[in-house]
Design an enzyme around this catalytic site. Structure first.
Site, short mmCIF file in Angstrom:
data_model
loop_
_atom_site.label_atom_id
_atom_site.label_comp_id
_atom_site.label_asym_id
_atom_site.label_seq_id
_atom_site.Cartn_x
_atom_site.Cartn_y
_atom_site.Cartn_z
N ASP A 1 6.23 2.25 -5.28
CA ASP A 1 4.89 2.00 -5.04
C ASP A 1 4.53 2.84 -3.82
O ASP A 1 3.59 2.49 -3.23
CB ASP A 1 4.89 0.42 -4.66
N HIS A 2 5.54 3.68 -3.28
CA HIS A 2 5.05 4.58 -2.15
C HIS A 2 4.99 6.07 -2.71
O HIS A 2 4.49 7.14 -1.99
CB HIS A 2 5.97 4.36 -0.96
N ASP B 1 6.89 0.57 4.96
CA ASP B 1 7.24 -0.84 4.91
C ASP B 1 8.21 -1.35 6.07
O ASP B 1 8.94 -1.99 5.88
CB ASP B 1 7.96 -0.90 3.47
N HIS C 1 9.25 6.54 2.27
CA HIS C 1 10.50 5.89 1.53
C HIS C 1 10.14 5.96 0.22
O HIS C 1 9.41 6.33 -0.39
CB HIS C 1 10.93 4.75 2.17
N HIS D 1 1.05 -2.45 3.06
CA HIS D 1 0.92 -3.58 2.28
C HIS D 1 -0.23 -4.63 3.02
O HIS D 1 0.20 -4.58 4.33
CB HIS D 1 2.05 -4.35 2.10
#
Ligand code: ZN
Ligand code: FE
Length: 242
Positions: free
Chosen positions: A61-62, A134, A57, A172
């Site tokens: 942070d990806h 996520d 996505h 995460h």
């Protein structure tokens, strides 16, 4: 087919980037590189060259490491077709049912919207692995930033239907916080109590608690275990309050 090598690269506060290497073809891919340098270093240390980036996505942070990894290696970028407007320089936009490969290993793309509207997962059915970004966490699920409880409920049901030894690679380390909520949601669930104690000990030793398995999540994940959309919605709202 030789087994895939999966390496966890911890970055930022609590992100896990996953390096996946196929010893037969020598190919290496990276899932959700939040940053570039630690990922390039982890590949280098093993003599691997990254040839593909797969994003689940659009969150920074990806995808934050995409550009620098492409610049260093010439890797191609595979990402959700529905999020092309938010992910720069995608070579291969993918949607539900598309098949992407690492050597002879095939992964099917699942559309699992809710955390973001175009969120996808990559399921290596023959290898028993799924990269869930996520969407699913150990004892938790992603926040519903761009979707509905009904969508997340469907995602959880679909994941729950996988073989119980399927390894789920989350993006995460949220397990301790999730476990503390899980025991509030299901105070009488002995599996959750046991797992929370184990996770507390692992985190005290600085150990990672991911990947998880679908079997463990069926037993201890209050979002996967929610019996109705309303129950999932209520649990998500409670967890968001902390
Ligand atoms: Zn995210
Ligand atoms: Fe994230």
């Amino acid at each position: 087919m030789a087994k895939l090598d999966v390496v966890r690269v911890p970055v930022l506060a609590d992100n896990y980037v996953w390096l996946v290497h196929d010893p037969e073809s020598g190919e290496t891919l990276v899932v959700d590189p939040a940053v570039a340098q630690p990922v390039l270093d982890a590949a280098d240390a093993r003599g691997w060259t990254i040839s593909q980036i797969w994003n689940t996505h659009w969150h920074g942070d990806h995808i934050g490491g995409n550009a620098a990894i492409v610049a260093a290696t010439g890797a191609t970028v595979t990402a959700p077709a529905a999020e092309l407007a938010r992910i720069p320089d995608v070579d291969r936009p993918v949607k539900e049912g598309d098949v992407v490969r690492l050597g002879d290993h095939a992964a099917t793309v699942w559309e699992v919207p809710a955390h973001t509207a175009g969120h996808i997962a990559y399921h290596f059915a023959d290898d028993g692995l799924i990269f869930v970004g996520d969407t699913l966490f150990a004892m938790g699920c992603g926040r519903l930033f761009e979707g509905t409880p009904e969508q997340m409920f469907r995602n959880m049901a679909r994941l729950a239907a996988l073989p119980e030894d399927t390894l789920a690679y989350c993006a995460h380390e949220y397990t301790l916080s999730n476990g503390k909520y899980a025991i509030r949601a299901e105070p009488d669930n002995a599996d959750i109590a046991r797992r929370l104690a184990a996770v507390e000990a692992m985190r005290a030793r600085g150990e990672a608690t991911v990947p998880t398995t679908i079997g463990q999540e069926r037993a201890t994940n209050p979002f996967m275990r929610a019996g109705t959309i309303e129950e999932l919605a209520r649990r998500r709202a409670e967890k968001d309050k902390g």
